[in-house]
Design a protein around this motif. Structure first.
Motif, short mmCIF file in Angstrom:
data_model
loop_
_atom_site.label_atom_id
_atom_site.label_comp_id
_atom_site.label_asym_id
_atom_site.label_seq_id
_atom_site.Cartn_x
_atom_site.Cartn_y
_atom_site.Cartn_z
N ASN A 34 3.70 3.68 11.85
CA ASN A 34 4.14 5.20 11.73
C ASN A 34 5.76 5.19 11.74
N ARG A 35 6.55 4.15 12.57
CA ARG A 35 7.88 3.88 12.06
C ARG A 35 8.26 3.39 11.00
N ILE A 36 7.51 2.51 10.12
CA ILE A 36 7.89 2.22 9.00
C ILE A 36 7.65 3.33 8.06
N LYS A 37 6.52 4.08 8.28
CA LYS A 37 6.48 5.24 7.09
C LYS A 37 7.69 6.34 7.45
N LEU A 38 8.07 6.43 8.54
CA LEU A 38 9.19 7.37 8.84
C LEU A 38 10.63 6.69 8.04
N GLU A 98 21.51 -12.14 5.81
CA GLU A 98 20.71 -11.66 4.91
C GLU A 98 20.52 -10.06 4.87
N MET A 99 20.72 -9.56 5.99
CA MET A 99 20.87 -8.07 5.98
C MET A 99 21.85 -7.61 5.03
N LEU A 100 23.13 -8.19 5.24
CA LEU A 100 24.04 -7.66 4.21
C LEU A 100 23.81 -7.69 2.70
N GLU A 101 23.17 -8.91 2.54
CA GLU A 101 22.91 -9.28 1.07
C GLU A 101 21.98 -8.48 0.53
N LEU A 102 20.81 -8.17 1.12
CA LEU A 102 19.63 -7.20 0.86
C LEU A 102 20.39 -5.84 0.53
N ALA A 103 21.16 -5.60 1.52
CA ALA A 103 21.52 -4.09 1.36
C ALA A 103 22.45 -4.07 0.11
N ASN A 104 23.40 -4.94 -0.16
CA ASN A 104 24.39 -4.95 -1.32
C ASN A 104 23.54 -5.56 -2.67
N HIS A 105 22.34 -5.79 -2.57
CA HIS A 105 21.72 -6.39 -4.00
C HIS A 105 20.55 -5.59 -4.38
N GLY A 106 20.62 -4.20 -3.94
CA GLY A 106 19.16 -3.48 -4.31
C GLY A 106 18.06 -3.34 -3.43
N TYR A 107 18.18 -3.66 -2.12
CA TYR A 107 17.24 -3.29 -1.10
C TYR A 107 17.90 -2.97 0.15
N PRO A 108 18.25 -1.73 -0.04
CA PRO A 108 18.84 -0.98 0.96
C PRO A 108 18.30 -0.89 2.11
N ASN A 109 16.91 -0.83 1.97
CA ASN A 109 15.77 -0.27 3.08
C ASN A 109 15.36 -1.74 3.77
N ILE A 110 15.85 -2.05 4.93
CA ILE A 110 15.48 -3.33 5.66
C ILE A 110 14.71 -3.29 6.76
N ILE A 111 13.65 -3.96 6.90
CA ILE A 111 12.91 -4.24 8.29
C ILE A 111 13.24 -5.39 8.96
N CYS A 112 13.54 -5.28 9.99
CA CYS A 112 14.18 -6.57 10.85
C CYS A 112 13.03 -6.83 11.81
N VAL A 113 12.35 -7.65 11.81
CA VAL A 113 11.15 -8.15 12.32
C VAL A 113 11.67 -9.24 13.55
N GLN A 114 11.04 -8.99 14.70
CA GLN A 114 11.20 -9.74 15.94
C GLN A 114 10.24 -9.91 16.83
N GLU A 125 0.90 -1.22 -0.08
CA GLU A 125 0.07 0.02 0.11
C GLU A 125 0.87 1.26 -0.06
N GLN A 126 1.94 1.19 0.57
CA GLN A 126 2.88 2.41 0.55
C GLN A 126 3.93 2.48 -0.76
N ASN A 127 3.36 1.52 -1.77
CA ASN A 127 4.39 1.48 -2.96
C ASN A 127 5.69 0.91 -2.68
N CYS A 128 5.61 -0.20 -2.10
CA CYS A 128 7.29 -0.84 -2.12
C CYS A 128 7.16 -2.00 -2.67
N GLU A 129 8.41 -2.39 -3.15
CA GLU A 129 8.61 -3.65 -3.75
C GLU A 129 9.46 -4.36 -2.75
#
Length: 423
Positions: A411-415, A352-368, A259-263
């Motif tokens: 709200n944190r995601i939108k920020l 996985e964070m490193l791989e995403l950041a270095n392969h076109g997905y620099p915006n990362i949400i780490c859920v726990q 909904e926030q126009n994200c891939e």
């Protein structure tokens, strides 16, 4: 790291066992996690002669049911699984005298090792103590006379994970840019139905079938009409395995990001299976152990490697960019976090964070889950280290539990997304 227990001994009777006879009379209920993969895992179980049903009940009622039977300080995924199972037994129209529940069980230090005991206790309290709970594990932790994990089942289940990873990867690439809304999910449903039929015919798990179908799947997705120029914010999702994959666990995070126009890109489950097996190999080399265990797990690594080659060849055949291989992920954390750090998602989460950041997905949400110690160490605790290696990484750590506010998380995601759009 164990679940807190009361000092009063548990004098309850032994839990019911899933017997040989029950294989023909009972339906096995499967708590949901990965929608594509679990549909095919159900088909794999059925191909092996079992009756199986995937639980689809979600929402606040499931959370409230879990809170009635599990202390709110326990791991959030455990609360959700317990809530989903009991809510389904109470409201799903099942004949509770002819159902069983299956749940994965690990032998590690994570609280996930205790889910099965929490579920059994909750079932007794809720009046369903007669429902057998099957432990899904390959370590022989429990005996289930009517449910055997043999080579045939393992091949069927592993194929389901590979097919699921292929469709999840391709759908995540195409869905944000599809010209016809819903076309990506319609194609995924079409392939799911076709694969379910092949499972019923006993063909889906065969290597020659996978070699033929995986490229077809990827090429069908690649052929979907899309707008390649449509601007999107690329977001990767990592974290604790249940919260990362389960829409029930993460408040439909992927739908919210759409909904926030994200891939979105979510790493596949195959690498997690690699990691789980590799843990025993690494532990043997660090601490010693039984040679038989080393040999069997080394063979399992070889089997997983063959499946990974099939998947990567299919991705490449459709022109999609290749994600990192397991070997590349393993190598990427050298000097950052040790391979012996293997509680929970361990070093794989950092990789996985490193791989995403270095392969076109620099915006990362780490859920726990709130209070998940392994993930707070290798997830939240490694964010600054990851940023030193990949300064462009924009990482947000999100905790989930029954009492936290979804509005606050959104709200944190939108920020975070606002920061990404300004970059």
């Amino acid at each position: 790291m164990s679940v807190c227990s009361t000092s009063v001994p548990d004098n309850s009777p032994a839990p019911p066992v899933f017997t040989e006879a029950m294989k023909h009379t009972h339906t096995i209920l499967m708590p949901a996690m990965l929608p594509l993969h679990w549909r095919l895992l159900r088909a794999a179980f059925m191909q092996c002669g079992y009756r199986a049903e995937l639980l689809r009940n979600t929402g606040q009622a499931v959370v409230e049911t879990g809170l009635r039977y599990v202390h709110n300080d326990i791991c959030y995924p455990a609360l959700l699984v317990v809530g989903q199972v009991i809510h389904a037994l109470e409201h799903g129209g099942f004949d509770t005298d002819h159902v069983a529940v299956i749940i994965s069980q690990t032998a590690g230090g994570c609280r996930a090792s205790n889910y099965i005991y929490l579920l059994r206790r909750a079932l007794r309290t809720a009046g369903f103590g007669h429902v057998p709970v099957i432990s899904l594990n390959v370590q022989g932790m429990e005996e289930n006379p009517g449910f055997r994990i043999d080579l045939h089942m393992l091949r069927n289940a592993l194929a389901a994970m590979v097919y699921g990873d292929a469709m999840m990867f391709a759908a995540n690439k195409q869905r944000p840019r599809e010209l016809t809304p819903g076309s990506t999910d319609a194609l995924a449903e079409s392939w799911l139905q076709r694969l379910e039929q092949l499972y019923a015919e006993g063909k889906a798990h065969k290597r020659r079938t996978m070699r033929r179908l995986l490229p077809q799947i990827m090429q069908d997705f690649a052929a979907l009409p899309v707008d390649p120029g449509r601007p999107t914010v690329k977001v990767g999702i990592v974290g604790e395995v249940y919260i990362k994959y389960s829409a029930l666990g993460n408040d439909n995070l992927e739908a919210f990001l759409a909904e926030q126009n994200c891939e979105c890109m979510v790493p596949g489950i195959l690498h997690f299976l690699f990691y789980c097996v590799d843990t025993y190999v690494v532990d043997f080399r660090l601490y010693g152990g039984r040679l038989k265990s080393l040999l069997s797990n080394s063979f399992a690594m070889w089997v997983l490697g063959r499946q990974e080659k099939l998947l990567r060849a299919a991705i490449a055949s459709a022109g999609f960019p290749l994600p990192a291989s397991y070997a590349e992920l393993r190598a990427s954390v050298a000097g950052i976090v040790g391979l012996g750090n293997n509680m929970g998602e361990g070093w794989l989460l950092t990789a996985e964070m490193l791989e995403l950041a270095n392969h076109g997905y620099p915006n990362i949400i780490c859920v726990q889950p709130f209070g998940c110690l392994p993930n707070h160490i290798v997830g939240r605790g490694m964010i600054n280290r990851v940023r030193k290696v990949a300064p462009h990484a924009n990482i947000l750590a999100l905790d989930y539990d029954a009492s936290s506010s979804s509005v606050n998380r959104e709200n944190r995601i939108k920020l975070m997304l606002a920061t990404a759009r300004q970059a």
